[in-house]
Design a protein around this motif. Structure first.
Motif, PDB file in Angstrom:
ATOM      1  N   THR A  93       0.964  -1.382   0.121  1.00  0.00           N
ATOM      2  CA  THR A  93      -0.111   0.078   0.058  1.00  0.00           C
ATOM      3  C   THR A  93       0.995   1.399  -0.154  1.00  0.00           C
ATOM      4  O   THR A  93       1.976   1.203   0.232  1.00  0.00           O
ATOM      5  N   SER A  94       0.354   2.437  -0.382  1.00  0.00           N
ATOM      6  CA  SER A  94       1.026   3.554  -0.476  1.00  0.00           C
ATOM      7  C   SER A  94       1.065   4.372   1.036  1.00  0.00           C
ATOM      8  O   SER A  94       1.727   5.304   1.268  1.00  0.00           O
ATOM      9  N   GLY A  95       0.424   3.628   2.196  1.00  0.00           N
ATOM     10  CA  GLY A  95       0.646   4.337   3.486  1.00  0.00           C
ATOM     11  C   GLY A  95      -0.110   3.321   4.343  1.00  0.00           C
ATOM     12  O   GLY A  95      -0.582   2.387   3.860  1.00  0.00           O
ATOM     13  N   SER A  96       0.181   3.519   5.511  1.00  0.00           N
ATOM     14  CA  SER A  96       0.064   2.719   6.804  1.00  0.00           C
ATOM     15  C   SER A  96      -1.501   2.667   7.026  1.00  0.00           C
ATOM     16  O   SER A  96      -2.192   1.568   7.146  1.00  0.00           O
ATOM     17  N   SER A  97      -2.421   3.798   6.620  1.00  0.00           N
ATOM     18  CA  SER A  97      -3.708   3.747   6.975  1.00  0.00           C
ATOM     19  C   SER A  97      -4.348   3.061   5.969  1.00  0.00           C
ATOM     20  O   SER A  97      -5.397   1.985   6.629  1.00  0.00           O
ATOM     21  N   GLY A  98      -4.248   2.760   4.830  1.00  0.00           N
ATOM     22  CA  GLY A  98      -4.821   2.082   4.097  1.00  0.00           C
ATOM     23  C   GLY A  98      -4.641   0.411   4.296  1.00  0.00           C
ATOM     24  O   GLY A  98      -5.208  -0.429   4.176  1.00  0.00           O
ATOM     25  N   ALA A  99      -3.251  -0.023   4.638  1.00  0.00           N
ATOM     26  CA  ALA A  99      -3.048  -1.173   5.033  1.00  0.00           C
ATOM     27  C   ALA A  99      -3.660  -1.529   6.354  1.00  0.00           C
ATOM     28  O   ALA A  99      -4.342  -2.808   6.455  1.00  0.00           O
ATOM     29  N   LEU A 100      -3.713  -0.556   7.202  1.00  0.00           N
ATOM     30  CA  LEU A 100      -4.499  -1.243   8.515  1.00  0.00           C
ATOM     31  C   LEU A 100      -5.951  -1.071   8.336  1.00  0.00           C
ATOM     32  O   LEU A 100      -6.797  -2.111   8.922  1.00  0.00           O
ATOM     33  N   LEU A 101      -6.620  -0.545   7.524  1.00  0.00           N
ATOM     34  CA  LEU A 101      -7.916  -0.688   7.106  1.00  0.00           C
ATOM     35  C   LEU A 101      -8.165  -1.655   6.340  1.00  0.00           C
ATOM     36  O   LEU A 101      -9.027  -2.658   6.842  1.00  0.00           O
ATOM     37  N   LEU A 102      -7.408  -2.211   5.383  1.00  0.00           N
ATOM     38  CA  LEU A 102      -7.454  -3.322   4.622  1.00  0.00           C
ATOM     39  C   LEU A 102      -7.284  -4.601   5.726  1.00  0.00           C
ATOM     40  O   LEU A 102      -8.197  -5.719   5.658  1.00  0.00           O
ATOM     41  N   ALA A 103      -6.308  -4.521   6.554  1.00  0.00           N
ATOM     42  CA  ALA A 103      -6.198  -5.675   7.672  1.00  0.00           C
ATOM     43  C   ALA A 103      -7.321  -5.801   8.554  1.00  0.00           C
ATOM     44  O   ALA A 103      -7.963  -6.858   8.811  1.00  0.00           O
ATOM     45  N   LEU A 104      -7.954  -4.644   9.113  1.00  0.00           N
ATOM     46  CA  LEU A 104      -9.173  -4.602   9.998  1.00  0.00           C
ATOM     47  C   LEU A 104     -10.257  -5.402   9.100  1.00  0.00           C
ATOM     48  O   LEU A 104     -10.936  -6.083   9.763  1.00  0.00           O
ATOM     49  N   CYS A 105     -10.381  -4.859   7.727  1.00  0.00           N
ATOM     50  CA  CYS A 105     -11.696  -5.360   7.166  1.00  0.00           C
ATOM     51  C   CYS A 105     -11.559  -6.943   6.955  1.00  0.00           C
ATOM     52  O   CYS A 105     -12.308  -7.797   7.186  1.00  0.00           O
TER      53      CYS A 105
END
Length: 113
Positions: A93-105
């Motif tokens: 991902t281009s940043g941690s927020s997107g990665a964390l959101l996808l992991a949470l999903c």
């Protein structure tokens, strides 16, 4: 500061998750600040040189959403070798927020994996 103008019901609202994280970081010794997506350290010289070289060669466009296939393959191999999780797929991902959101999903809704 006089908070008399704030309605009493406001005291029942909890701090946001990011506010709690900021407060927690105040008690940590030398945390890395990624709060606004910017590292708090300089980029290593070889990385700067490689970036400049890539820009000069015209490699300055967006990559695939999932990341460069060559990079994903190398990272996937490293993850499998290190953690033994051949059933997990690397995502860049281009940043941690997107990665964390996808992991949470994927935890909340395993069907998204």
């Amino acid at each position: 500061m006089d908070d008399a103008w704030i309605a009493g019901r406001m005291s029942k609202i909890e701090a946001s998750g990011i506010r709690k994280a900021f407060d927690m970081s105040k008690s940590m010794k030398d945390p890395i600040n990624l709060s606004i997506g910017l590292p708090d350290f300089d980029v290593a010289g070889p990385v700067k040189d490689a970036a400049i070289e890539a820009i000069e060669r015209g490699h300055n466009a967006y990559t695939l959403t999932q990341g460069l296939p060559e990079l994903r393959t190398k990272l996937q191999t490293a993850v499998e070798a290190t953690f033994g999780h051949s059933d997990r797929q690397v995502l860049i991902t281009s940043g941690s927020s997107g990665a964390l959101l996808l992991a949470l999903c994927s935890v909340v809704n395993p069907a998204t994996r």
